[in-house]
Every structure is written in C-alpha cells, then in structure tokens.
Motif scaffolding. Structure first.
Motif, PDB file in Angstrom:
ATOM      1  N   PRO A 194      15.469  -2.296  -6.544  1.00 44.76           N
ATOM      2  CA  PRO A 194      15.899  -3.692  -6.700  1.00 44.76           C
ATOM      3  C   PRO A 194      14.728  -4.594  -7.070  1.00 44.76           C
ATOM      4  CG  PRO A 194      15.785  -3.075  -4.375  1.00 44.76           C
ATOM      5  CD  PRO A 194      15.623  -1.815  -5.166  1.00 44.76           C
ATOM      6  N   GLY A 195      14.938  -5.467  -8.049  1.00 39.80           N
ATOM      7  CA  GLY A 195      13.894  -6.407  -8.445  1.00 39.80           C
ATOM      8  C   GLY A 195      12.867  -5.831  -9.386  1.00 39.80           C
ATOM      9  N   ILE A 196      12.969  -4.544  -9.697  1.00 42.16           N
ATOM     10  CA  ILE A 196      12.011  -3.919 -10.610  1.00 42.16           C
ATOM     11  C   ILE A 196      12.676  -3.727 -11.954  1.00 42.16           C
ATOM     12  CG2 ILE A 196      10.562  -1.896 -11.030  1.00 42.16           C
ATOM     13  CD1 ILE A 196      10.419  -1.470  -8.042  1.00 42.16           C
ATOM     14  N   GLU A 197      12.296  -4.536 -12.917  1.00 40.48           N
ATOM     15  CA  GLU A 197      12.883  -4.474 -14.247  1.00 40.48           C
ATOM     16  C   GLU A 197      11.773  -4.418 -15.288  1.00 40.48           C
ATOM     17  OE1 GLU A 197      15.448  -7.785 -14.743  1.00 40.48           O
ATOM     18  OE2 GLU A 197      16.814  -7.204 -13.112  1.00 40.48           O
ATOM     19  N   ALA A 198      12.007  -3.679 -16.336  1.00 39.95           N
ATOM     20  CA  ALA A 198      11.045  -3.562 -17.433  1.00 39.95           C
ATOM     21  C   ALA A 198      11.822  -3.515 -18.747  1.00 39.95           C
ATOM     22  CB  ALA A 198      10.195  -2.314 -17.266  1.00 39.95           C
ATOM     23  N   PRO A 199      11.264  -4.099 -19.779  1.00 37.53           N
ATOM     24  CA  PRO A 199      11.964  -4.071 -21.082  1.00 37.53           C
ATOM     25  C   PRO A 199      11.968  -2.663 -21.672  1.00 37.53           C
ATOM     26  CG  PRO A 199       9.759  -4.960 -21.341  1.00 37.53           C
ATOM     27  CD  PRO A 199       9.976  -4.796 -19.860  1.00 37.53           C
ATOM     28  N   GLU A 200      12.988  -2.404 -22.509  1.00 34.21           N
ATOM     29  CA  GLU A 200      13.061  -1.108 -23.183  1.00 34.21           C
ATOM     30  C   GLU A 200      12.369  -1.242 -24.535  1.00 34.21           C
ATOM     31  OE1 GLU A 200      17.050   0.225 -23.398  1.00 34.21           O
ATOM     32  OE2 GLU A 200      17.332   0.286 -21.216  1.00 34.21           O
ATOM     33  N   LEU A 201      11.115  -0.823 -24.585  1.00 35.29           N
ATOM     34  CA  LEU A 201      10.305  -0.935 -25.797  1.00 35.29           C
ATOM     35  C   LEU A 201      10.011   0.457 -26.356  1.00 35.29           C
ATOM     36  CD1 LEU A 201       7.719  -3.576 -24.491  1.00 35.29           C
ATOM     37  CD2 LEU A 201       9.787  -4.009 -25.834  1.00 35.29           C
ATOM     38  N   SER A 202       9.845   0.499 -27.689  1.00 39.22           N
ATOM     39  CA  SER A 202       9.505   1.776 -28.330  1.00 39.22           C
ATOM     40  C   SER A 202       8.294   1.644 -29.241  1.00 39.22           C
ATOM     41  CB  SER A 202      10.701   2.305 -29.147  1.00 39.22           C
ATOM     42  OG  SER A 202      11.103   1.344 -30.120  1.00 39.22           O
ATOM     43  N   ASP A 203       8.052   0.455 -29.741  1.00 42.12           N
ATOM     44  CA  ASP A 203       6.906   0.244 -30.618  1.00 42.12           C
ATOM     45  C   ASP A 203       5.611   0.324 -29.812  1.00 42.12           C
ATOM     46  OD1 ASP A 203       5.820  -0.775 -33.315  1.00 42.12           O
ATOM     47  OD2 ASP A 203       4.974  -2.184 -31.848  1.00 42.12           O
ATOM     48  N   ALA A 255       0.834  -1.203   0.000  1.00 36.31           N
ATOM     49  CA  ALA A 255       0.000   0.000   0.000  1.00 36.31           C
ATOM     50  C   ALA A 255       0.868   1.253   0.000  1.00 36.31           C
ATOM     51  CB  ALA A 255      -0.935  -0.017   1.212  1.00 36.31           C
ATOM     52  N   TRP A 256       1.959   1.212   0.784  1.00 32.85           N
ATOM     53  CA  TRP A 256       2.864   2.361   0.809  1.00 32.85           C
ATOM     54  C   TRP A 256       3.561   2.530  -0.546  1.00 32.85           C
ATOM     55  CZ3 TRP A 256       4.330   6.856   2.052  1.00 32.85           C
ATOM     56  CH2 TRP A 256       5.635   7.283   1.840  1.00 32.85           C
ATOM     57  N   MET A 257       3.951   1.432  -1.186  1.00 30.19           N
ATOM     58  CA  MET A 257       4.596   1.506  -2.496  1.00 30.19           C
ATOM     59  C   MET A 257       3.641   2.101  -3.528  1.00 30.19           C
ATOM     60  SD  MET A 257       7.728   0.522  -2.337  1.00 30.19           S
ATOM     61  CE  MET A 257       8.073   0.228  -4.066  1.00 30.19           C
ATOM     62  N   LEU A 258       2.371   1.697  -3.475  1.00 29.66           N
ATOM     63  CA  LEU A 258       1.386   2.248  -4.408  1.00 29.66           C
ATOM     64  C   LEU A 258       1.235   3.755  -4.212  1.00 29.66           C
ATOM     65  CD1 LEU A 258      -1.391  -0.513  -4.304  1.00 29.66           C
ATOM     66  CD2 LEU A 258       0.106   0.052  -6.237  1.00 29.66           C
ATOM     67  N   HIS A 259       1.236   4.165  -2.949  1.00 28.14           N
ATOM     68  CA  HIS A 259       1.137   5.599  -2.671  1.00 28.14           C
ATOM     69  C   HIS A 259       2.362   6.332  -3.209  1.00 28.14           C
ATOM     70  CE1 HIS A 259      -0.050   9.264  -0.624  1.00 28.14           C
ATOM     71  NE2 HIS A 259       1.164   9.349  -0.078  1.00 28.14           N
ATOM     72  N   LYS A 260       3.521   5.716  -3.052  1.00 30.14           N
ATOM     73  CA  LYS A 260       4.752   6.319  -3.574  1.00 30.14           C
ATOM     74  C   LYS A 260       4.672   6.458  -5.092  1.00 30.14           C
ATOM     75  CE  LYS A 260       9.600   5.211  -4.413  1.00 30.14           C
ATOM     76  NZ  LYS A 260      10.661   4.184  -4.304  1.00 30.14           N
ATOM     77  N   ASN A 295      12.964   7.662 -11.228  1.00 27.69           N
ATOM     78  CA  ASN A 295      13.275   7.464  -9.807  1.00 27.69           C
ATOM     79  C   ASN A 295      12.145   6.747  -9.068  1.00 27.69           C
ATOM     80  OD1 ASN A 295      15.744   8.752 -10.112  1.00 27.69           O
ATOM     81  ND2 ASN A 295      14.949  10.758  -9.528  1.00 27.69           N
ATOM     82  N   THR A 296      10.912   7.010  -9.534  1.00 23.22           N
ATOM     83  CA  THR A 296       9.762   6.399  -8.862  1.00 23.22           C
ATOM     84  C   THR A 296       9.712   4.892  -9.083  1.00 23.22           C
ATOM     85  OG1 THR A 296       8.450   8.415  -9.032  1.00 23.22           O
ATOM     86  CG2 THR A 296       7.243   6.355  -8.728  1.00 23.22           C
ATOM     87  N   VAL A 297       9.970   4.455 -10.316  1.00 23.46           N
ATOM     88  CA  VAL A 297       9.814   3.028 -10.641  1.00 23.46           C
ATOM     89  C   VAL A 297      11.111   2.252 -10.497  1.00 23.46           C
ATOM     90  CG1 VAL A 297       7.920   3.539 -12.204  1.00 23.46           C
ATOM     91  CG2 VAL A 297      10.245   3.402 -13.112  1.00 23.46           C
ATOM     92  N   GLY A 344       4.716   9.906  -7.273  1.00 25.40           N
ATOM     93  CA  GLY A 344       5.742  10.109  -8.304  1.00 25.40           C
ATOM     94  C   GLY A 344       5.148  10.385  -9.661  1.00 25.40           C
ATOM     95  N   ILE A 345       4.111   9.645 -10.012  1.00 24.33           N
ATOM     96  CA  ILE A 345       3.460   9.834 -11.320  1.00 24.33           C
ATOM     97  C   ILE A 345       2.784  11.202 -11.394  1.00 24.33           C
ATOM     98  CG2 ILE A 345       1.572   9.023 -12.789  1.00 24.33           C
ATOM     99  CD1 ILE A 345       2.253   6.171 -11.809  1.00 24.33           C
ATOM    100  N   GLN A 346       2.113  11.591 -10.304  1.00 29.08           N
ATOM    101  CA  GLN A 346       1.451  12.898 -10.296  1.00 29.08           C
ATOM    102  C   GLN A 346       2.459  14.038 -10.432  1.00 29.08           C
ATOM    103  OE1 GLN A 346      -1.835  13.441 -10.437  1.00 29.08           O
ATOM    104  NE2 GLN A 346      -2.034  11.208 -10.538  1.00 29.08           N
ATOM    105  N   VAL A 347       3.598  13.937  -9.737  1.00 32.75           N
ATOM    106  CA  VAL A 347       4.634  14.979  -9.832  1.00 32.75           C
ATOM    107  C   VAL A 347       5.201  15.015 -11.252  1.00 32.75           C
ATOM    108  CG1 VAL A 347       6.933  15.670  -9.052  1.00 32.75           C
ATOM    109  CG2 VAL A 347       5.223  14.893  -7.397  1.00 32.75           C
ATOM    110  N   ALA A 348       5.432  13.827 -11.833  1.00 33.15           N
ATOM    111  CA  ALA A 348       5.956  13.764 -13.202  1.00 33.15           C
ATOM    112  C   ALA A 348       4.996  14.429 -14.177  1.00 33.15           C
ATOM    113  CB  ALA A 348       6.198  12.309 -13.585  1.00 33.15           C
TER     114      ALA A 348
END
Length: 247
Positions: A151-160, A115-120, A146-148, A124-128
């Motif tokens: 450790p353990g948080i990985e996402a592919p680099e996609l452009s399409d 719940a705290w992570m979701l709030h964070k 910085n928000t996303v 972060g998204i609102q400030v961005a």
C-alpha cells in the motif's frame, strides 16, 4: 525572716554562708539543705537540657552548613534567589526534554520500521538476482514485484532507458546520509543536546577535581602538570557547555 522557698538560689547560698556557724536548729538546717538540694538538682537538669539543646543546635548548624556547601558546589552559589532561578531553569530543561522525547520517540519507531523495510528489500533483491543468474527470470521478476509491492508504493510503468534513469535520479536526489541525519536530529532537539553536553562537562570537571586532589600526592616536579591538566579540563568543560548553550 524571709522564707527559704522564696529566696533565690544566690540568696540561699549567701544565707547559708552567713549563718552556717550559728544555725543550731535541725529543722532550719534540714530545710535549708533540702531547698539547696532541690535548687541544685533543678539547675543541674536545666544545664543538662541546655547542653543537649546546644549540641543539637550545633549538629543542625553543621548539617545546614554541609547542605549549603553541597548546594553551593552544585549551584555555584548559596544565594537563595540565584538558586531559585537555577531550579526554575532546570525545571524548564526537564519540560523541554520531555517535549523533545515525545517528538523523537515516534521518529525512532519510524526509523526502526524503515530499517526493517530496507532489510526486506535487500533480501528480496538478492533472491531475485540469484534466480535471474540461475536463468529463472520469471521467478526473479516475481520476487522483485512481491518485494516492492504494498500500500502506498507506486511507480510509473516506464520502458525507455533515459526515462527510467531520470525517474530513478529524481527519486534519490533528496537522500540523506548518516552525518546529515544526525545534524537534523540535533537541530530539532537542542535541550537533549544540551543535557548530554552537561553530563559530559560534569565528567570532565570530576577529572579536574581529581587532578587538584592529586597535586598534593605527586612529586613537586609533576605538580605543575596536574594543575595544568585540571585547568585545561575546566576550560574544556566550559567550552562543552557553551557550544550546547548551557553557559
């Protein structure tokens, strides 16, 4: 003549009655009165003790009957074997509750952390978005990264566009709503669910008891309504227990 001290109380009384007119010697008369007095005092003391013991026994019996009545009211029976079985079942319920609580506590801590992570993330998204809307694209991107990050948080680099949308949909396909989450938790904690239902049923039964008590206090035309309320309340309590597996 038989010694007075060797006579029984009834023999002493009989002797005194037979010889009361002929006893002339003061010594014999004095001895007879002394013996009778001693016996009378002893008998009085014995009777007093017996009455006290009787009263104590009655008190203990009354207390025992009250205890049995209370046990019967709670357990539904005064049979010792049945009560023993119910106590064993209650002990097992306590063990089951302890096991479930031990399992649920880490999950509760995890949910609090999430719940705290979701709030964070929301902040972060609102400030961005605020920076982007103000024309500060670089600052907005920095806040998002910085928000996303972490450790353990990985996402592919996609452009399409299609690939991005497909990846996002795949990540969200197994999302769980509040109702489904409650169903999962209840399925994993049947003993807790049963205990809650039992508490609710007990409260409904107390209401039914009050209805029974009030029947004698209300007008005759209202008595039937109170009786029906008590009857329906007990049926509902039984239904609560049955649905939770307590029946």
């Amino acid at each position: 003549m038989q010694r007075l001290v060797d006579m029984s109380t009834s023999e002493l009384i009989q002797f005194a009655g037979q010889h009361s007119a002929s006893i002339k010697e003061v010594g014999i008369y004095s001895e007879l009165m002394k013996e009778l007095t001693t016996r009378l005092c002893a008998n009085t003391l014995a009777v007093t003790h017996a009455l006290k013991a009787r009263d104590e026994a009655r008190l203990e019996l009354s207390s025992a009957q009250l205890t049995i009545s209370q046990i019967t009211k709670v357990m539904g029976t005064s049979d010792t074997l049945s009560i023993s079985e119910q106590v064993s079942a209650l002990n097992q319920q306590v063990v089951n509750l302890a096991v479930e609580n031990a399992s649920l506590l880490p999950k509760a801590a995890s949910e609090l952390s999430n719940a705290w992570m979701l709030h964070k993330y929301w902040v972060g998204i609102q400030v961005a978005l605020m920076h982007v809307n103000a024309g500060r694209l670089h600052d907005g991107m920095t806040w998002l990264q910085n928000t996303v990050s972490g450790p353990g948080i990985e996402a592919p680099e996609l452009s399409d566009f299609a690939e991005i949308e497909a990846w996002a949909n795949e990540q969200q396909k197994d999302s769980i709503g509040h109702v489904r989450a409650l169903e999962i938790i209840k399925a994993a904690s049947p003993a807790t669910d049963a205990a809650i239902a039992n508490i609710q049923a007990h409260g409904v039964e107390k209401f039914a008891d009050d209805c029974d008590s009030d029947v004698m206090l209300v007008e005759p035309e209202d008595a039937e309504h109170y009786e029906l309320m008590g009857e329906h309340a007990r049926q509902f309590a039984a239904q609560l227990r049955k649905e939770a597996g307590n029946a």
